[in-house]
Design a protein around this motif. Structure first.
Motif, PDB file in Angstrom:
ATOM      1  N   ASN A 226       0.860  -1.180   0.000  1.00 26.18           N
ATOM      2  CA  ASN A 226       0.000   0.000   0.000  1.00 26.18           C
ATOM      3  C   ASN A 226       0.896   1.230   0.000  1.00 26.18           C
ATOM      4  O   ASN A 226       1.419   1.640   1.041  1.00 26.18           O
ATOM      5  N   PRO A 228       2.028   4.943   0.142  1.00 25.18           N
ATOM      6  CA  PRO A 228       1.452   6.197   0.662  1.00 25.18           C
ATOM      7  C   PRO A 228       1.219   7.209  -0.459  1.00 25.18           C
ATOM      8  O   PRO A 228       1.904   7.206  -1.478  1.00 25.18           O
ATOM      9  N   ILE A 229       0.267   8.102  -0.243  1.00 23.57           N
ATOM     10  CA  ILE A 229      -0.115   9.062  -1.272  1.00 23.57           C
ATOM     11  C   ILE A 229       1.044   9.992  -1.629  1.00 23.57           C
ATOM     12  O   ILE A 229       1.224  10.344  -2.805  1.00 23.57           O
ATOM     13  N   GLU A 230       1.845  10.396  -0.641  1.00 22.11           N
ATOM     14  CA  GLU A 230       2.970  11.282  -0.932  1.00 22.11           C
ATOM     15  C   GLU A 230       4.008  10.585  -1.806  1.00 22.11           C
ATOM     16  O   GLU A 230       4.573  11.190  -2.716  1.00 22.11           O
ATOM     17  N   LYS A 231       4.254   9.315  -1.522  1.00 28.46           N
ATOM     18  CA  LYS A 231       5.208   8.576  -2.343  1.00 28.46           C
ATOM     19  C   LYS A 231       4.654   8.354  -3.745  1.00 28.46           C
ATOM     20  O   LYS A 231       5.398   8.373  -4.730  1.00 28.46           O
ATOM     21  N   ARG A 232       3.338   8.185  -3.853  1.00 24.13           N
ATOM     22  CA  ARG A 232       2.725   8.052  -5.178  1.00 24.13           C
ATOM     23  C   ARG A 232       2.927   9.320  -6.000  1.00 24.13           C
ATOM     24  O   ARG A 232       3.172   9.267  -7.207  1.00 24.13           O
ATOM     25  N   LYS A 233       2.821  10.474  -5.345  1.00 25.68           N
ATOM     26  CA  LYS A 233       3.023  11.740  -6.062  1.00 25.68           C
ATOM     27  C   LYS A 233       4.459  11.860  -6.542  1.00 25.68           C
ATOM     28  O   LYS A 233       4.712  12.354  -7.646  1.00 25.68           O
TER      29      LYS A 233
END
Length: 305
Positions: A226, A228-233
């Motif tokens: 899963n 994290p959203i920051e790492k996805r960005k």
């Protein structure tokens, strides 16, 4: 008729205002100027005593050898190239991998690294459990073992090769990815990339084992995480920076990727903004300015030392 362009950094130099390196662009049927004793290279023919180009591309001269590099073509690999591909089909003791070439790559069951790096002969049980290792749709990093006119043999015997997960795949023109010493790189932003010589580049999370300079998760424990959203960005920003380099027809290297990344951050752009053509040019200009500033400061430090 002939004219000069810059290849492959023409558009990059336009936005930076720096005088480009001039190269001769030719089209099919165009006569290439040669010197006595020249050697005929690929994508050329001799007609009426003159060397003529057979494709649209840029003339390259290596001593007396004259050849034409096409502006865009399918991947033509060589033994030892690091490539990234997607598994398309499972056959008899092998996986068929799409590597963006004229031929599909073949990854033999005997050419993979078994879990825990066990060295043993492959058995019928291994053949029955091939989907345990790779299935259709998996993205894998491999190395070309053999390239011939009718087959491309791949292997993943090294620990740095294998299934790639927790990231995304981006494609650029193969001519923009040069062969280099390292193709598995962890950027300063914490995102890791695999630069495939075939123009397919993987962007994703680094390996959980920090002491291994590789993206390959051990096959015995490969699983999706899963993210994290920051790492996805961050992954999306790196992915879009690579796509922007491809649009500008600039070399895709770790240095150029990091320059584009830093420029987009300094301009306070969202990752999605890098998909706009106007923003791409602005980011390229900013990246060039940052590069100049870094070169200037480096020279000053050397002078003080």
């Amino acid at each position: 008729m002939s004219f000069d362009v810059t290849y492959p950094k023409r558009r990059y130099d336009e936005v930076s205002g720096i005088a480009p390196v001039r190269s001769q662009l030719v089209y099919p049927g165009h006569a290439i100027q040669t010197e006595p004793g020249f050697l005929q290279g690929r994508n050329t023919i001799i007609r009426n005593g003159q060397l003529v180009a057979t494709v649209c591309g840029v003339v390259e001269r290596v001593n007396k050898l004259v050849l034409v590099n096409p502006l865009k073509s399918r991947y033509l690999g060589d033994i030892g190239d690091v490539v990234v591909g997607r598994v398309e089909e499972i056959g008899n003791q092998r996986w068929f991998v799409d590597i963006g070439a004229g031929l599909r790559g073949q990854l033999s069951l005997n050419a993979i690294n078994l879990p825990d790096s066990v060295q043993r002969r492959r058995t019928d049980e291994d053949m029955m459990e091939m989907r345990k290792y790779f299935v259709e749709g998996d993205v894998v990093s491999t190395e070309i073992q053999k390239w011939s006119s009718d087959t491309v043999q791949l292997h993943t015997r090294s620990a740095k090769y294998g299934k790639l997960q927790n990231g995304c795949l981006v494609k650029v023109t193969p001519q923009l990815v040069r062969r280099q010493q390292l193709h598995f790189i962890k950027l300063a932003c914490g995102v890791s990339i695999v630069l495939g010589c075939n123009g397919q580049i993987w962007v994703g999370l680094p390996n959980r084992d920090s002491h291994l300079d590789t993206l390959n998760y051990a096959m015995s424990s490969a699983e999706y995480e899963n993210v994290p959203i920051e790492k996805r960005k961050e992954i999306a920003r790196v992915r879009n920076c690579i796509a922007a380099l491809g649009k500008l027809y600039m070399d895709v290297t770790p240095a150029s990727i990091e320059q584009m990344y830093e420029a987009s951050v300094s301009l306070e752009l969202d990752p999605k903004d890098l998909l706009s053509a106007s923003q791409v040019v602005a980011v390229a200009r900013k990246a060039r300015l940052l590069e100049r500033e870094e070169e200037t400061s480096s020279k000053r430090r050397q002078q003080r030392a």
